[in-house]
Motif scaffolding. Sequence first.
Motif, PDB file in Angstrom:
ATOM      1  N   SER A  53       0.770  -1.009   0.013  1.00 46.54           N
ATOM      2  CA  SER A  53      -0.103  -0.113  -0.091  1.00 46.54           C
ATOM      3  C   SER A  53       0.877   1.228  -0.044  1.00 46.54           C
ATOM      4  O   SER A  53       1.969   1.401   0.513  1.00 46.54           O
ATOM      5  CB  SER A  53      -0.777  -0.061   1.113  1.00 46.54           C
ATOM      6  N   LEU A  67      -2.603  -3.545   1.777  1.00 44.48           N
ATOM      7  CA  LEU A  67      -2.101  -4.606   1.093  1.00 44.48           C
ATOM      8  C   LEU A  67      -0.832  -5.026   1.419  1.00 44.48           C
ATOM      9  O   LEU A  67       0.203  -4.130   1.314  1.00 44.48           O
ATOM     10  CB  LEU A  67      -2.229  -4.053  -0.314  1.00 44.48           C
ATOM     11  N   CYS A  69       2.258  -8.430   0.325  1.00 40.90           N
ATOM     12  CA  CYS A  69       2.523  -9.597  -0.685  1.00 40.90           C
ATOM     13  C   CYS A  69       3.282 -10.470  -0.095  1.00 40.90           C
ATOM     14  O   CYS A  69       4.293  -9.829   1.006  1.00 40.90           O
ATOM     15  CB  CYS A  69       3.200  -9.026  -1.978  1.00 40.90           C
ATOM     16  N   VAL A 130      -1.986 -11.274  -3.361  1.00 39.55           N
ATOM     17  CA  VAL A 130      -2.001 -10.148  -2.746  1.00 39.55           C
ATOM     18  C   VAL A 130      -3.213 -10.208  -1.257  1.00 39.55           C
ATOM     19  O   VAL A 130      -4.184 -10.755  -1.996  1.00 39.55           O
ATOM     20  CB  VAL A 130      -2.467  -8.872  -3.457  1.00 39.55           C
ATOM     21  N   ALA A 132      -5.068  -8.497   1.905  1.00 47.41           N
ATOM     22  CA  ALA A 132      -5.322  -7.231   2.617  1.00 47.41           C
ATOM     23  C   ALA A 132      -5.628  -7.528   4.209  1.00 47.41           C
ATOM     24  O   ALA A 132      -6.069  -8.625   4.535  1.00 47.41           O
ATOM     25  CB  ALA A 132      -6.884  -6.819   2.163  1.00 47.41           C
TER      26      ALA A 132
END
Length: 186
Positions: A53, A67, A69, A130, A132
């Motif tokens: 993010s 966000l 990863c 990805v 959240a």
Amino acid sequence: MDYPWYVLLEQSNTDLLQGDLIRDCPIIIPPKAIEPDGSYEVDVQDYNVVVVSQSCDLENGKVENVLVCPYYLFGDAINQVLAVEEQRSKKSITKFFDDLRKGNQPNYHLLDRDETVGVDDYLVVDFRNVFAVHIDFLKSHTEQLGSRVRLLPPYREHLSQAFARFFMRVGLPQNIPSIDAGKYIS
């Protein structure tokens, strides 16, 4: 001039920025199907993640969900990507590393190692997955971890650019065919 890749953050630093590496982050994996009025079991898996993010959104309270990863040590990524044992030759590993280094694997991004901050191997960020994570949970989790590592500029922006390139890909229904270069030679 030497440009360090990372800075080690102390436990008292609870702010989140793009490029923060967060170890053992619990990620909720939803079920494959959701039925109306059903009750569901979800799986929770721990991942090492990097925040993708935008820092300005995090600093200005513009997002509730951050966000992230997953990232893997290069040695572990080899085992995932070059899954068949016969593919794991010295040549194929070198080619995979060079493709990562040159940005020729858009679904992955390579980060350098730096033993002085505890990054003992190259890191491979996986853009295919990805997740959240609620910002309050992520801040609480980072507090419990103690110190953590943050990716520094310009490497943080390079990660952001690679992430954007991965998501902005457009598959064309038909590519432009190759040319006969001979007709352009006088």
